[in-house]
Design an enzyme around this catalytic site. Structure first.
Site, mmCIF file in Angstrom:
data_model
loop_
_atom_site.group_PDB
_atom_site.id
_atom_site.type_symbol
_atom_site.label_atom_id
_atom_site.label_comp_id
_atom_site.label_asym_id
_atom_site.label_seq_id
_atom_site.Cartn_x
_atom_site.Cartn_y
_atom_site.Cartn_z
ATOM 1 N N ASP A 72 0.845 -1.202 0.000
ATOM 2 C CA ASP A 72 0.000 0.000 0.000
ATOM 3 C C ASP A 72 0.884 1.257 0.000
ATOM 4 O O ASP A 72 0.566 2.279 -0.624
ATOM 5 C CB ASP A 72 -0.925 -0.002 1.229
ATOM 6 C CG ASP A 72 -2.271 0.653 0.966
ATOM 7 O OD1 ASP A 72 -2.264 1.742 0.387
ATOM 8 O OD2 ASP A 72 -3.316 0.101 1.344
ATOM 9 N N HIS B 75 2.035 3.168 -3.259
ATOM 10 C CA HIS B 75 1.285 4.300 -3.836
ATOM 11 C C HIS B 75 1.886 5.626 -3.367
ATOM 12 O O HIS B 75 2.002 6.576 -4.127
ATOM 13 C CB HIS B 75 -0.172 4.290 -3.364
ATOM 14 C CG HIS B 75 -1.006 3.154 -3.876
ATOM 15 N ND1 HIS B 75 -1.273 2.959 -5.207
ATOM 16 C CD2 HIS B 75 -1.678 2.169 -3.209
ATOM 17 C CE1 HIS B 75 -2.070 1.905 -5.348
ATOM 18 N NE2 HIS B 75 -2.326 1.401 -4.156
ATOM 19 N N HIS C 156 -9.179 -3.566 6.791
ATOM 20 C CA HIS C 156 -8.090 -2.750 6.234
ATOM 21 C C HIS C 156 -8.592 -1.311 6.198
ATOM 22 O O HIS C 156 -9.548 -1.008 5.492
ATOM 23 C CB HIS C 156 -7.783 -3.276 4.827
ATOM 24 C CG HIS C 156 -6.824 -2.457 4.012
ATOM 25 N ND1 HIS C 156 -5.511 -2.825 3.804
ATOM 26 C CD2 HIS C 156 -6.985 -1.312 3.318
ATOM 27 C CE1 HIS C 156 -4.909 -1.942 3.016
ATOM 28 N NE2 HIS C 156 -5.791 -1.001 2.711
ATOM 29 N N HIS D 200 -8.008 3.116 6.123
ATOM 30 C CA HIS D 200 -7.159 4.255 5.718
ATOM 31 C C HIS D 200 -7.497 5.421 6.626
ATOM 32 O O HIS D 200 -8.661 5.627 7.003
ATOM 33 C CB HIS D 200 -7.378 4.615 4.237
ATOM 34 C CG HIS D 200 -6.593 3.729 3.323
ATOM 35 N ND1 HIS D 200 -5.315 4.031 2.913
ATOM 36 C CD2 HIS D 200 -6.889 2.531 2.773
ATOM 37 C CE1 HIS D 200 -4.853 3.056 2.135
ATOM 38 N NE2 HIS D 200 -5.798 2.120 2.032
ATOM 39 N N TYR E 126 -10.984 6.542 -3.781
ATOM 40 C CA TYR E 126 -9.849 5.636 -3.644
ATOM 41 C C TYR E 126 -8.599 6.361 -3.164
ATOM 42 O O TYR E 126 -8.159 7.321 -3.805
ATOM 43 C CB TYR E 126 -9.521 5.116 -5.044
ATOM 44 C CG TYR E 126 -9.589 3.645 -5.144
ATOM 45 C CD1 TYR E 126 -10.715 3.038 -5.660
ATOM 46 C CD2 TYR E 126 -8.530 2.868 -4.715
ATOM 47 C CE1 TYR E 126 -10.793 1.671 -5.734
ATOM 48 C CE2 TYR E 126 -8.606 1.500 -4.790
ATOM 49 C CZ TYR E 126 -9.734 0.913 -5.298
ATOM 50 O OH TYR E 126 -9.802 -0.435 -5.361
HETATM 51 C C1 LIG Z 1 -5.577 -0.382 -5.957
HETATM 52 C C2 LIG Z 1 -5.457 -1.427 -4.916
HETATM 53 C C3 LIG Z 1 -5.724 -0.825 -3.564
HETATM 54 O O1 LIG Z 1 -4.655 0.036 -3.216
HETATM 55 C C4 LIG Z 1 -5.926 -1.909 -2.550
HETATM 56 C C5 LIG Z 1 -6.082 -1.311 -1.216
HETATM 57 O O2 LIG Z 1 -5.179 -1.318 -0.386
HETATM 58 C C6 LIG Z 1 -7.324 -0.621 -0.883
HETATM 59 O O3 LIG Z 1 -8.313 -0.740 -1.636
HETATM 60 O O4 LIG Z 1 -7.326 0.076 0.145
HETATM 61 MN MN LIG Z 2 -5.310 0.297 1.039
#
Ligand SMILES: CC[C@H](O)CC(=O)C(=O)O
Ligand SMILES: [Mn+2]
Length: 342
Positions: free
Chosen positions: A16, A19, A196, A198, A287
């Site tokens: 991750d 990115h 997961h 963010h 995203y």
């Molecule tokens: C593009 C894949 C993405 O980064 C996967 C991920 O970690 C998410 O959706 O948070």
């Molecule tokens: Mn992610």
């Protein structure tokens, strides 16, 4: 002797976090981080391009180093920690998964948009055939109602997934929304549940704790928040918080803190924090991996990256539609030009 673990952590900075650094990891960096994670007894370490196997492309961002080299290098310094790889069907192929497995990956995380689990059947099937522990990773989980999420989780379970994850890709979920999602999955899906997060709305830790309260046993974190957007639940902080709660992760806190400070911080050109753009990701439900793409387009066209992100949120753009970022930016720039010409 291995310690009992109540929660199994997957460290995602080497995937991750790709990115956040525009996919510029080197073999030396990956080896250093993976070695330190092994020494800290982190059970799983995810290594791949940010967009998963075969993500390196003009569309998603070119990797500095071939990811198979990175996977092999990480696997070569890990005896206890298992290497995980991410695969998005349509980007990565069955052959990519075979190659990752040959190079030592032991866990496959097959990721689809939250409503598209059916495209994961053959990849989950292959991962199981290869003897890999297999995760169904339901991205952008905030975009589907709870019943839909459950239906999709059940599909992944039926294909053979050992674990189903709620993935808050945009960092948009609020704690009560995480609670209802994990509760429902626990009730209707027979495999382990993961989360997961963010940190775009500063809720990654709170959401993670709610997920654990509701029975999630697999949790993702990124050391020093090295993940897309504002990063993920910060692993070393998570280890400390869970320890205070009497929840065993088996991870060595001091070693994680040293890794964060001495190895990961120097990799970052700027510290990971909640910036105006990452905040907008969470606010608009976009995203997290779109952040750098939107910033680049905004700079090129002299517009505000927040306007691009807000518009992408309104249009409900999902992973794989990165080309829309440029389209939306061009539309905004055109409108701005027309306004000033009037
Ligand atoms: C593009 C894949 C993405 O980064 C996967 C991920 O970690 C998410 O959706 O948070
Ligand atoms: Mn992610």
């Amino acid at each position: 002797m291995t310690k009992k673990r109540d929660i199994l952590i997957t460290e995602v900075a080497l995937r991750d976090g790709s990115h956040a650094i525009a996919h510029q990891f080197t073999v030396e960096q990956v080896v250093k981080v993976a070695k330190a994670l092994e020494e800290a007894h982190v059970p799983y370490i995810e290594v791949s391009h940010g967009d998963g196997l075969a993500g390196s492309s003009l569309q998603y961002g070119l990797s500095r180093t071939n990811e198979f080299e990175l996977i092999e290098a990480a696997a070569s310094v890990c005896e206890q920690s298992k290497i995980a790889v991410l695969l998005l069907p349509g980007i990565g192929t069955m052959n990519d998964l075979r190659q990752a497995s040959n190079l030592g990956a032991k866990m496959a995380r097959i990721a689809t948009h939250v409503t598209e689990a059916d495209v994961s059947a053959q990849h989950i099937g292959l991962a199981k055939e290869l003897g890999m522990e297999t995760v169904g990773f339901l991205m952008m989980s905030h975009m589907a109602p709870v019943e839909k999420l459950v239906e999709q989780g059940r599909l992944m379970e039926s294909y053979g997934a050992d674990i189903v994850y709620v993935v808050d890709s945009a960092g948009a979920l609020l704690p009560h929304q995480v609670r209802e999602r994990i509760q429902a999955l626990k009730q209707h899906v027979g495999v382990e549940i993961g989360f997961h997060g963010h940190n775009n709305l500063s809720l990654a830790m709170a959401n993670t704790l709610v997920a654990i309260e509701e029975g999630a046993t697999r949790i993702d974190g990124s050391v020093r928040c090295l993940g897309a957007g504002a990063g993920n639940t910060q692993t070393e902080v998570l280890v400390a918080v869970l320890d205070r709660l009497g929840i065993e992760t088996g991870v060595d806190l001091y070693k994680m803190m040293d890794l964060a400070e001495d190895i990961v911080a120097p990799i970052l050109s700027v510290p990971q924090e909640i910036t105006k753009d990452s905040l907008v990701l969470g606010y608009a439900g976009v995203y997290s991996s779109f952040q750098l793409h939107a910033q680049r387009a905004a700079k090129k066209l002299g517009i505000d990256s927040r306007d691009i992100l807000i518009e992408l949120g309104k249009r409900k753009v999902v992973g794989g539609q990165e080309d829309m970022i440029v389209d939306v930016a061009a539309e905004i720039a055109k409108k701005k030009l027309e306004k000033t010409a009037r």
